[in-house]
Design an enzyme around this catalytic site. Sequence first.
Site, PDB file in Angstrom:
ATOM      1  N   ASP A 181       0.845  -1.194   0.000  1.00 57.25           N
ATOM      2  CA  ASP A 181       0.000   0.000   0.000  1.00 57.25           C
ATOM      3  C   ASP A 181       0.885   1.250   0.000  1.00 57.25           C
ATOM      4  OD1 ASP A 181      -2.392   1.469   0.244  1.00 57.25           O
ATOM      5  OD2 ASP A 181      -2.255   1.490   2.430  1.00 57.25           O
TER       6      ASP A 181
ATOM      7  N   SER B 174     -12.724   4.580   5.161  1.00 53.00           N
ATOM      8  CA  SER B 174     -13.313   4.089   6.415  1.00 53.00           C
ATOM      9  C   SER B 174     -14.561   4.878   6.790  1.00 53.00           C
ATOM     10  CB  SER B 174     -12.285   4.170   7.550  1.00 53.00           C
ATOM     11  OG  SER B 174     -11.419   3.058   7.504  1.00 53.00           O
TER      12      SER B 174
ATOM     13  N   ASP C 185      -8.273   1.037   6.699  1.00 52.91           N
ATOM     14  CA  ASP C 185      -7.293   0.903   7.777  1.00 52.91           C
ATOM     15  C   ASP C 185      -7.896   1.419   9.090  1.00 52.91           C
ATOM     16  OD1 ASP C 185      -5.087   0.669   9.360  1.00 52.91           O
ATOM     17  OD2 ASP C 185      -3.808   2.033   8.243  1.00 52.91           O
TER      18      ASP C 185
HETATM   19  P1  13P Z   1      -8.706   4.926   5.996  1.00 47.50           P
HETATM   20  O1  13P Z   1      -7.801   5.758   6.824  1.00 47.50           O
HETATM   21  O2  13P Z   1      -9.974   5.662   5.649  1.00 47.50           O
HETATM   22  O3  13P Z   1      -9.005   3.603   6.583  1.00 47.50           O
HETATM   23  O4  13P Z   1      -7.969   4.667   4.589  1.00 47.50           O
HETATM   24  C1  13P Z   1      -6.972   3.685   4.496  1.00 47.50           C
HETATM   25  C2  13P Z   1      -6.221   3.734   3.216  1.00 47.50           C
HETATM   26  O5  13P Z   1      -6.567   4.406   2.261  1.00 47.50           O
HETATM   27  C3  13P Z   1      -5.009   2.931   3.140  1.00 47.50           C
HETATM   28  O6  13P Z   1      -4.337   3.102   1.944  1.00 47.50           O
HETATM   29  O1  G3H Z   2      -2.870   5.079   3.814  1.00 44.58           O
HETATM   30  C1  G3H Z   2      -2.245   4.841   4.810  1.00 44.58           C
HETATM   31  C2  G3H Z   2      -2.598   3.684   5.635  1.00 44.58           C
HETATM   32  O2  G3H Z   2      -3.635   4.031   6.530  1.00 44.58           O
HETATM   33  C3  G3H Z   2      -1.381   3.140   6.304  1.00 44.58           C
HETATM   34  O3  G3H Z   2      -0.988   3.923   7.365  1.00 44.58           O
HETATM   35  O4  G3H Z   2       1.427   4.422   6.932  1.00 44.58           O
HETATM   36  O5  G3H Z   2       0.458   4.493   9.254  1.00 44.58           O
HETATM   37  O6  G3H Z   2       0.792   2.315   8.100  1.00 44.58           O
HETATM   38  P1  G3H Z   2       0.526   3.781   7.951  1.00 44.58           P
HETATM   39 ZN    ZN Z   3      -4.503   5.063   1.145  1.00 46.49          ZN
END
Ligand code: 13P
Ligand code: G3H
Ligand code: ZN
Length: 305
Positions: free
Chosen positions: A80, A211, A253
């Site tokens: 990601d 989310s 997430d």
């Molecule tokens: P949220 O913070 O809305 O869960 O989005 C997660 C996301 O886009 C991870 O790439």
């Molecule tokens: O888009 C980001 C995701 O929520 C991941 O978050 O970089 O804190 O793991 P992180």
């Molecule tokens: Zn994202």
Amino acid sequence: MLETAKKILVPARRAKYAVPAFNVNDLEFLKAVMSAAEKMKSPVIVQTSEGAIQYAGMDYLVAMIRVAAKTKVPVVMHVDHGKDLKTIKAAIDSGYTSVMYDGSSLPYAENVQNTKKVVAWARRKGVSVEAEIGALAGIEDLVSVAEKDAKLTNPAEAARFAKETRCDSLAVAIGTSHGAFKFKGKTHLDIKRLKKIATLVPLPIVLHGASGVLEDVKELAEKYGAKLGEARGVLDADIKAAIRHGVAKINIDTDLRLAFTAGIREAVHDLPKVIDPRKLLEPANLLMREVAMRKMRLFGSAGRS
Ligand code: 13P
Ligand code: G3H
Ligand code: ZN
């Protein structure tokens, strides 16, 4: 079984449902997500950010997800928001079946150039590539029309970008943002913009920052001391509209983080004599599983494996 993202996202866009992509950092999140996918017979994308890779180590994550994927439902192992080309290359070589190259903050030409590089590496190993055009920002942060057009995805540019890079799926900005504080006032996504993008881009569209900040989970976390103030997420109705207009992968997430936090807070409060971490983690795990299952029903991925 392990699958590429392309294999499960192309049918999803065609049949108008979306596959959930959950961020995992450790075994607890992975177990909850997999248990939900198996129960709901849903394909699932397990994604690790660069932060997750730094936290847990790529080798640990790959090993865990490989084991998790020994199941009947299709599982995608995905990077990601990969911004570092070295990390993406290492992931492709380590067995990830899908990677996101996120050049959304770069000038257009540089984003195209780097995305093309990743696509070339990925093709050699049969790995799928998600790319991004436009910058995630809450619509309310963008006050003027000019500002919106500058930040949110421009449909014609998205079409050109998809053609030039030959990516397999495209993340777009239509007013969502990462984290628990997505909207200051009324929640709103630019579905009109998404419609235009979807008519010009035939690929599965990806929605980040999706989310919902579920009210009951937020209340539970707050009951046990969390201070979440104006935390607010995307409405279910907007998610459904997005799926009707080409969104086939939805990133979650924050909703799992919130469920984990609520479950842990409740367990630590209610079980003051317990010191076995497995017992303290169990309610958090069950709540994450339930939230993941709700997403699978909402996105229409339940029963699609
Ligand atoms: P949220 O913070 O809305 O869960 O989005 C997660 C996301 O886009 C991870 O790439
Ligand atoms: O888009 C980001 C995701 O929520 C991941 O978050 O970089 O804190 O793991 P992180
Ligand atoms: Zn994202």
